[in-house]
Design a protein around this motif. Structure first.
Motif, PDB file in Angstrom:
ATOM      1  N   LEU A  97       0.835  -1.191   0.000  1.00 42.75           N
ATOM      2  CA  LEU A  97       0.000   0.000   0.000  1.00 42.75           C
ATOM      3  C   LEU A  97       0.875   1.247   0.000  1.00 42.75           C
ATOM      4  O   LEU A  97       1.969   1.261   0.555  1.00 42.75           O
ATOM      5  N   CYS A  98       0.363   2.288  -0.622  1.00 44.63           N
ATOM      6  CA  CYS A  98       1.068   3.565  -0.702  1.00 44.63           C
ATOM      7  C   CYS A  98       0.386   4.570   0.231  1.00 44.63           C
ATOM      8  O   CYS A  98      -0.841   4.667   0.255  1.00 44.63           O
ATOM      9  N   GLY A  99       1.165   5.295   1.009  1.00 40.64           N
ATOM     10  CA  GLY A  99       0.573   6.226   1.949  1.00 40.64           C
ATOM     11  C   GLY A  99       1.506   7.366   2.296  1.00 40.64           C
ATOM     12  O   GLY A  99       2.568   7.548   1.686  1.00 40.64           O
ATOM     13  N   ARG A 100       1.098   8.131   3.322  1.00 39.59           N
ATOM     14  CA  ARG A 100       1.887   9.281   3.783  1.00 39.59           C
ATOM     15  C   ARG A 100       2.204   9.107   5.263  1.00 39.59           C
ATOM     16  O   ARG A 100       1.420   8.540   6.008  1.00 39.59           O
ATOM     17  N   VAL A 101       3.352   9.624   5.688  1.00 43.18           N
ATOM     18  CA  VAL A 101       3.718   9.663   7.096  1.00 43.18           C
ATOM     19  C   VAL A 101       3.444  11.069   7.603  1.00 43.18           C
ATOM     20  O   VAL A 101       4.040  12.041   7.126  1.00 43.18           O
ATOM     21  N   LEU A 102       2.521  11.203   8.558  1.00 43.54           N
ATOM     22  CA  LEU A 102       2.072  12.504   9.039  1.00 43.54           C
ATOM     23  C   LEU A 102       2.561  12.734  10.465  1.00 43.54           C
ATOM     24  O   LEU A 102       2.348  11.895  11.341  1.00 43.54           O
ATOM     25  N   ASP A 103       3.215  13.845  10.672  1.00 45.40           N
ATOM     26  CA  ASP A 103       3.667  14.216  12.012  1.00 45.40           C
ATOM     27  C   ASP A 103       2.592  15.076  12.660  1.00 45.40           C
ATOM     28  O   ASP A 103       2.440  16.252  12.346  1.00 45.40           O
ATOM     29  N   ALA A 104       1.832  14.491  13.575  1.00 48.48           N
ATOM     30  CA  ALA A 104       0.729  15.192  14.224  1.00 48.48           C
ATOM     31  C   ALA A 104       1.136  15.780  15.572  1.00 48.48           C
ATOM     32  O   ALA A 104       0.289  16.235  16.329  1.00 48.48           O
ATOM     33  N   HIS A 105       2.432  15.778  15.891  1.00 46.29           N
ATOM     34  CA  HIS A 105       2.902  16.289  17.173  1.00 46.29           C
ATOM     35  C   HIS A 105       2.775  17.815  17.215  1.00 46.29           C
ATOM     36  O   HIS A 105       3.560  18.537  16.629  1.00 46.29           O
ATOM     37  N   GLY A 106       1.736  18.289  17.875  1.00 41.62           N
ATOM     38  CA  GLY A 106       1.526  19.722  18.004  1.00 41.62           C
ATOM     39  C   GLY A 106       0.957  20.393  16.778  1.00 41.62           C
ATOM     40  O   GLY A 106       0.912  21.615  16.708  1.00 41.62           O
ATOM     41  N   ARG A 107       0.485  19.625  15.813  1.00 41.97           N
ATOM     42  CA  ARG A 107      -0.082  20.219  14.600  1.00 41.97           C
ATOM     43  C   ARG A 107      -1.223  19.336  14.095  1.00 41.97           C
ATOM     44  O   ARG A 107      -1.207  18.126  14.253  1.00 41.97           O
ATOM     45  N   TRP A 108      -2.208  19.989  13.493  1.00 41.54           N
ATOM     46  CA  TRP A 108      -3.349  19.252  12.951  1.00 41.54           C
ATOM     47  C   TRP A 108      -2.949  18.602  11.638  1.00 41.54           C
ATOM     48  O   TRP A 108      -2.289  19.222  10.798  1.00 41.54           O
ATOM     49  N   GLN A 109      -3.365  17.353  11.469  1.00 39.46           N
ATOM     50  CA  GLN A 109      -3.132  16.631  10.220  1.00 39.46           C
ATOM     51  C   GLN A 109      -4.461  16.045   9.746  1.00 39.46           C
ATOM     52  O   GLN A 109      -5.283  15.629  10.545  1.00 39.46           O
ATOM     53  N   HIS A 110      -4.647  16.050   8.436  1.00 40.33           N
ATOM     54  CA  HIS A 110      -5.899  15.601   7.831  1.00 40.33           C
ATOM     55  C   HIS A 110      -5.656  14.316   7.041  1.00 40.33           C
ATOM     56  O   HIS A 110      -4.645  14.190   6.348  1.00 40.33           O
ATOM     57  N   PHE A 111      -6.566  13.351   7.145  1.00 41.75           N
ATOM     58  CA  PHE A 111      -6.467  12.117   6.378  1.00 41.75           C
ATOM     59  C   PHE A 111      -7.849  11.500   6.239  1.00 41.75           C
ATOM     60  O   PHE A 111      -8.816  11.954   6.858  1.00 41.75           O
ATOM     61  N   ASP A 112      -7.945  10.483   5.399  1.00 43.74           N
ATOM     62  CA  ASP A 112      -9.200   9.764   5.183  1.00 43.74           C
ATOM     63  C   ASP A 112      -9.273   8.619   6.184  1.00 43.74           C
ATOM     64  O   ASP A 112      -8.573   7.618   6.052  1.00 43.74           O
ATOM     65  N   GLY A 113     -10.131   8.768   7.186  1.00 42.04           N
ATOM     66  CA  GLY A 113     -10.214   7.781   8.253  1.00 42.04           C
ATOM     67  C   GLY A 113     -10.790   6.446   7.834  1.00 42.04           C
ATOM     68  O   GLY A 113     -10.716   5.475   8.594  1.00 42.04           O
ATOM     69  N   ARG A 114     -11.359   6.361   6.635  1.00 38.96           N
ATOM     70  CA  ARG A 114     -11.899   5.084   6.162  1.00 38.96           C
ATOM     71  C   ARG A 114     -10.794   4.172   5.666  1.00 38.96           C
ATOM     72  O   ARG A 114     -10.951   2.953   5.636  1.00 38.96           O
ATOM     73  N   ARG A 115      -9.679   4.768   5.251  1.00 33.73           N
ATOM     74  CA  ARG A 115      -8.580   3.981   4.700  1.00 33.73           C
ATOM     75  C   ARG A 115      -7.641   3.528   5.825  1.00 33.73           C
ATOM     76  O   ARG A 115      -7.680   4.040   6.936  1.00 33.73           O
ATOM     77  N   LEU A 116      -6.791   2.580   5.491  1.00 34.88           N
ATOM     78  CA  LEU A 116      -5.874   2.013   6.474  1.00 34.88           C
ATOM     79  C   LEU A 116      -4.985   3.100   7.058  1.00 34.88           C
ATOM     80  O   LEU A 116      -4.396   3.901   6.331  1.00 34.88           O
ATOM     81  N   HIS A 117      -4.875   3.146   8.379  1.00 30.15           N
ATOM     82  CA  HIS A 117      -3.985   4.083   9.058  1.00 30.15           C
ATOM     83  C   HIS A 117      -3.580   3.491  10.406  1.00 30.15           C
ATOM     84  O   HIS A 117      -4.302   2.694  10.986  1.00 30.15           O
ATOM     85  N   PHE A 118      -2.427   3.881  10.890  1.00 33.65           N
ATOM     86  CA  PHE A 118      -1.957   3.387  12.176  1.00 33.65           C
ATOM     87  C   PHE A 118      -0.889   4.331  12.720  1.00 33.65           C
ATOM     88  O   PHE A 118      -0.286   5.120  11.978  1.00 33.65           O
ATOM     89  N   THR A 119      -0.678   4.253  14.032  1.00 32.00           N
ATOM     90  CA  THR A 119       0.331   5.070  14.689  1.00 32.00           C
ATOM     91  C   THR A 119       1.623   4.284  14.820  1.00 32.00           C
ATOM     92  O   THR A 119       1.625   3.140  15.271  1.00 32.00           O
TER      93      THR A 119
END
Length: 214
Positions: free
Chosen positions: A50-72
């Motif tokens: 799968l292709c995805g993005r690495v989002l740094d949410a530490h102290g900042r808002w990040q937007h993504f599609d919650g229906r798709r695969l995601h994990f911390t």
């Protein structure tokens, strides 16, 4: 299963690591191999790349599609992390009468319990997909369990229409954002995201490239 899609997250506290990996088949630049079979709005198979993005949410808002695969990703050291997540709910008709009453007592305005047209259409599409069984790509023959997965895969066969106009380059991309990131490779000036490590002069077109470099 109740997430309508648009999701926002911010992580607060004193911690290291814990980035969010979120699937993004259109402009993702980080690969993940699914470890288990997952059923839901989007179905995944064990071993699927799968292709995805690495989002740094530490102290900042990040937007993504919650229906798709995601994990911390793992949180290093002693975790001291609190996350705020906002997302849109649906399927309110599945809420039990007692839970609905409790929510309304607290002041929440609950939609009608009957399914909306969008929900009915989605349920019908899922039923058709399940009835028809695995779907095969007409171009490469790869099989997918649902029509949504097949349509997403089919985009990989579409022609790349965004072409770099730099002399002697001519590389093509499927999305405008990909072309814009690529154009930074032809500039002599430093790109906007620079590595702050002593002695390192590397710079990147976006934050994701910098994070991979670190």
């Amino acid at each position: 299963p109740h997430n309508w899609g648009p999701t926002w997250i911010i992580a607060l506290g004193n911690f290291v690591g814990g980035e969010l990996w979120a699937e993004d088949p259109d402009c993702g630049d980080s690969e993940h191999i699914c470890g288990v079979d997952i059923c839901g709005k989007f179905a995944y198979r064990c071993g699927e790349r799968l292709c995805g993005r690495v989002l740094d949410a530490h102290g900042r808002w990040q937007h993504f599609d919650g229906r798709r695969l995601h994990f911390t990703k793992p949180i290093l050291g002693t975790p001291d992390r609190f996350s705020l997540i906002f997302y849109s709910l649906h399927r309110h008709g599945n809420v039990a009468a007692q839970e609905r009453s409790a929510a309304e007592t607290l002041g929440f305005v609950m939609p009608p319990s009957t399914p909306s047209p969008a929900e009915s259409k989605a349920a019908s599409s899922i039923a058709v997909a399940k009835a028809s069984g695995p779907l095969r790509c007409e171009v490469c023959g790869q099989v997918y369990p649902t029509s949504s997965r097949l349509h997403r895969h089919a985009r990989s066969h579409q022609p790349a229409t965004f072409q770099c106009d730099h002399p002697d380059c001519g590389r093509c991309f499927r999305r405008k954002e990909q072309l814009e990131r690529h154009r930074w490779t032809h500039l002599a000036v430093a790109r906007p995201h620079r590595c702050e490590h002593p002695g390192c002069t590397a710079s990147f077109a976006d934050a994701f490239g910098l994070k991979r470099h670190r």
